[in-house]
Structure formats: structure tokens, C-alpha cells
Design a protein around this motif. Sequence first.
Motif, mmCIF file in Angstrom:
data_model
loop_
_atom_site.group_PDB
_atom_site.id
_atom_site.type_symbol
_atom_site.label_atom_id
_atom_site.label_comp_id
_atom_site.label_asym_id
_atom_site.label_seq_id
_atom_site.Cartn_x
_atom_site.Cartn_y
_atom_site.Cartn_z
ATOM 1 N N ALA A 79 3.501 0.091 -8.865
ATOM 2 C CA ALA A 79 3.556 -1.087 -8.000
ATOM 3 C C ALA A 79 4.741 -1.985 -8.361
ATOM 4 O O ALA A 79 5.445 -2.488 -7.477
ATOM 5 C CB ALA A 79 2.247 -1.865 -8.089
ATOM 6 N N ALA A 80 4.964 -2.169 -9.646
ATOM 7 C CA ALA A 80 5.981 -3.117 -10.097
ATOM 8 C C ALA A 80 7.382 -2.524 -10.082
ATOM 9 O O ALA A 80 8.354 -3.228 -9.777
ATOM 10 C CB ALA A 80 5.645 -3.590 -11.508
ATOM 11 N N ASN A 81 7.528 -1.243 -10.404
ATOM 12 C CA ASN A 81 8.847 -0.681 -10.681
ATOM 13 C C ASN A 81 9.288 0.428 -9.739
ATOM 14 O O ASN A 81 10.493 0.631 -9.558
ATOM 15 C CB ASN A 81 8.887 -0.116 -12.108
ATOM 16 N N ILE A 82 8.363 1.172 -9.153
ATOM 17 C CA ILE A 82 8.734 2.373 -8.398
ATOM 18 C C ILE A 82 8.642 2.136 -6.892
ATOM 19 O O ILE A 82 9.607 2.398 -6.155
ATOM 20 C CB ILE A 82 7.843 3.568 -8.815
ATOM 21 N N LYS A 83 7.530 1.593 -6.441
ATOM 22 C CA LYS A 83 7.370 1.364 -4.995
ATOM 23 C C LYS A 83 8.532 0.559 -4.398
ATOM 24 O O LYS A 83 9.002 0.879 -3.302
ATOM 25 C CB LYS A 83 6.024 0.674 -4.726
ATOM 26 N N PRO A 84 9.022 -0.485 -5.108
ATOM 27 C CA PRO A 84 10.124 -1.267 -4.520
ATOM 28 C C PRO A 84 11.419 -0.469 -4.336
ATOM 29 O O PRO A 84 12.311 -0.939 -3.619
ATOM 30 C CB PRO A 84 10.339 -2.404 -5.547
ATOM 31 N N LEU A 85 11.523 0.709 -4.953
ATOM 32 C CA LEU A 85 12.734 1.526 -4.766
ATOM 33 C C LEU A 85 12.762 2.194 -3.395
ATOM 34 O O LEU A 85 13.822 2.609 -2.926
ATOM 35 C CB LEU A 85 12.814 2.622 -5.847
ATOM 36 N N PHE A 86 11.591 2.329 -2.771
ATOM 37 C CA PHE A 86 11.494 3.041 -1.493
ATOM 38 C C PHE A 86 11.609 2.061 -0.340
ATOM 39 O O PHE A 86 10.787 1.161 -0.181
ATOM 40 C CB PHE A 86 10.166 3.807 -1.410
ATOM 41 N N ARG A 87 12.637 2.241 0.499
ATOM 42 C CA ARG A 87 12.859 1.381 1.658
ATOM 43 C C ARG A 87 11.864 1.741 2.766
ATOM 44 O O ARG A 87 11.295 2.831 2.784
ATOM 45 C CB ARG A 87 14.283 1.561 2.191
ATOM 46 N N GLU A 88 11.754 0.825 3.732
ATOM 47 C CA GLU A 88 10.920 1.117 4.892
ATOM 48 C C GLU A 88 11.438 2.372 5.609
ATOM 49 O O GLU A 88 10.651 3.197 6.085
ATOM 50 C CB GLU A 88 10.907 -0.085 5.839
ATOM 51 N N LEU A 89 12.764 2.530 5.666
ATOM 52 C CA LEU A 89 13.351 3.725 6.284
ATOM 53 C C LEU A 89 12.905 4.993 5.557
ATOM 54 O O LEU A 89 12.597 6.011 6.200
ATOM 55 C CB LEU A 89 14.883 3.630 6.268
ATOM 56 N N ASP A 90 12.888 4.944 4.233
ATOM 57 C CA ASP A 90 12.456 6.106 3.454
ATOM 58 C C ASP A 90 11.007 6.439 3.789
ATOM 59 O O ASP A 90 10.659 7.592 4.051
ATOM 60 C CB ASP A 90 12.563 5.820 1.946
ATOM 61 N N ARG A 91 10.187 5.397 3.741
ATOM 62 C CA ARG A 91 8.762 5.615 3.976
ATOM 63 C C ARG A 91 8.525 6.219 5.359
ATOM 64 O O ARG A 91 7.830 7.222 5.508
ATOM 65 C CB ARG A 91 8.023 4.284 3.865
ATOM 66 N N ASN A 92 9.130 5.592 6.370
ATOM 67 C CA ASN A 92 8.902 6.045 7.744
ATOM 68 C C ASN A 92 9.438 7.453 7.968
ATOM 69 O O ASN A 92 8.837 8.249 8.688
ATOM 70 C CB ASN A 92 9.545 5.070 8.735
ATOM 71 N N SER A 93 10.569 7.771 7.341
ATOM 72 C CA SER A 93 11.184 9.086 7.532
ATOM 73 C C SER A 93 10.346 10.200 6.931
ATOM 74 O O SER A 93 10.401 11.333 7.387
ATOM 75 C CB SER A 93 12.577 9.123 6.898
ATOM 76 N N MET A 94 9.590 9.868 5.897
ATOM 77 C CA MET A 94 8.866 10.904 5.151
ATOM 78 C C MET A 94 7.373 10.926 5.432
ATOM 79 O O MET A 94 6.647 11.731 4.842
ATOM 80 C CB MET A 94 9.087 10.706 3.644
ATOM 81 N N LEU A 95 6.887 10.067 6.332
ATOM 82 C CA LEU A 95 5.437 9.923 6.528
ATOM 83 C C LEU A 95 4.751 11.214 6.967
ATOM 84 O O LEU A 95 3.567 11.401 6.688
ATOM 85 C CB LEU A 95 5.145 8.802 7.539
ATOM 86 N N ASP A 96 5.481 12.122 7.633
ATOM 87 C CA ASP A 96 4.859 13.394 8.020
ATOM 88 C C ASP A 96 4.516 14.237 6.794
ATOM 89 O O ASP A 96 3.672 15.140 6.879
ATOM 90 C CB ASP A 96 5.800 14.208 8.920
ATOM 91 N N HIS A 97 5.179 13.959 5.665
ATOM 92 C CA HIS A 97 4.961 14.749 4.453
ATOM 93 C C HIS A 97 4.081 14.010 3.453
ATOM 94 O O HIS A 97 3.154 14.571 2.900
ATOM 95 C CB HIS A 97 6.300 15.073 3.782
ATOM 96 N N PHE A 98 4.413 12.738 3.206
ATOM 97 C CA PHE A 98 3.659 11.908 2.252
ATOM 98 C C PHE A 98 4.073 10.464 2.487
ATOM 99 O O PHE A 98 5.075 10.190 3.133
ATOM 100 C CB PHE A 98 3.936 12.317 0.793
ATOM 101 N N ASP A 99 3.270 9.551 1.916
ATOM 102 C CA ASP A 99 3.531 8.123 2.073
ATOM 103 C C ASP A 99 4.130 7.587 0.768
ATOM 104 O O ASP A 99 3.433 7.468 -0.238
ATOM 105 C CB ASP A 99 2.223 7.401 2.406
#
Length: 78
Positions: free
Chosen positions: A11-31
Motif C-alpha cells: 500500500a505504501a510503496n508499491i501500489k503508488p508506482l502503478f498509474r491509472e493507465l497501467d491498471r486500466n491497460s492490464m485489468l483483463d489480466h490482473f488488477d
Amino acid sequence: MNTNDEPLGYAANIKPLFRELDRNSMLDHFDLWNYDDVVSNQDGILGHLVSGEMPCDGPWPESNVALLRRWIDKGSRP
Ligand code: HEM
């Protein structure tokens, strides 16, 4: 900044590395904004970041890759 002896958490160190674009682009595979999904796929995620295949629009800086690798090495804490 994180020094080598600070504990790392998703939550503190890793999640903030992922942009909304990253998340949305990969949602078919994982969140990428979901801890359990990232842990389940952490080897593939790290591999694609190390190789520079991902993100599709340009590789991560080595410092970010190192942070993710250290988080995994320390047991992928939440
Ligand atoms: C930190 C950001 C990202 C990570 C960690 C990541 C990780 C990955 C991983 C591990 C795969 C392989 C999935 C599999 O084979 O099951 C993959 C595939 C892929 N990613 Fe990403 N990705 C990221 C961002 C992006 C972005 C920004 C885009 C494009 C806008 C993108 C587009 C794709 C595409 C097109 C594939 C192939 C999908 C397929 O084979 O159907 N990714 N990514």
C-alpha cells in the motif's frame, strides 16, 4: 526515499508506482491496484518490468524496478 533497511509494504510503496493507465491497460489480466492480484502475478510482473516489455509506453526507471524486487525479496508484505 527508501533505504535498504526500511520495511516495504504494497500500500505504501508499491501500489503508488502503478498509474491509472497501467491498471486500466492490464485489468483483463490482473488488477495492479489489488494486493492479492499483484502477489499472485508478481513473478510475471517483475519479469516484464525487468525486460522493459512493460509498461507499453516506456520502461520503468531502474530504481522502481529495484524497489519492486526488494519488496518481493522481503516477502511481499501488504
Ligand atoms: C507497471 C505497468 C505494467 C505492468 C507491471 C504490466 C505487466 C504485464 C504482464 C505481466 C503481462 C503479461 C500478462 C500475461 O501474459 O498474462 C502484460 C501484458 C500486456 N500488457 Fe502490460 N503491464 C503494465 C502496463 C501496461 C501498459 C501501460 C500497457 C499499454 C497501454 C500494457 C499493455 C499490455 C499488453 C497489450 C499485453 C499483452 C496482452 C496479451 O497478451 O493479451 N501494459 N503486461
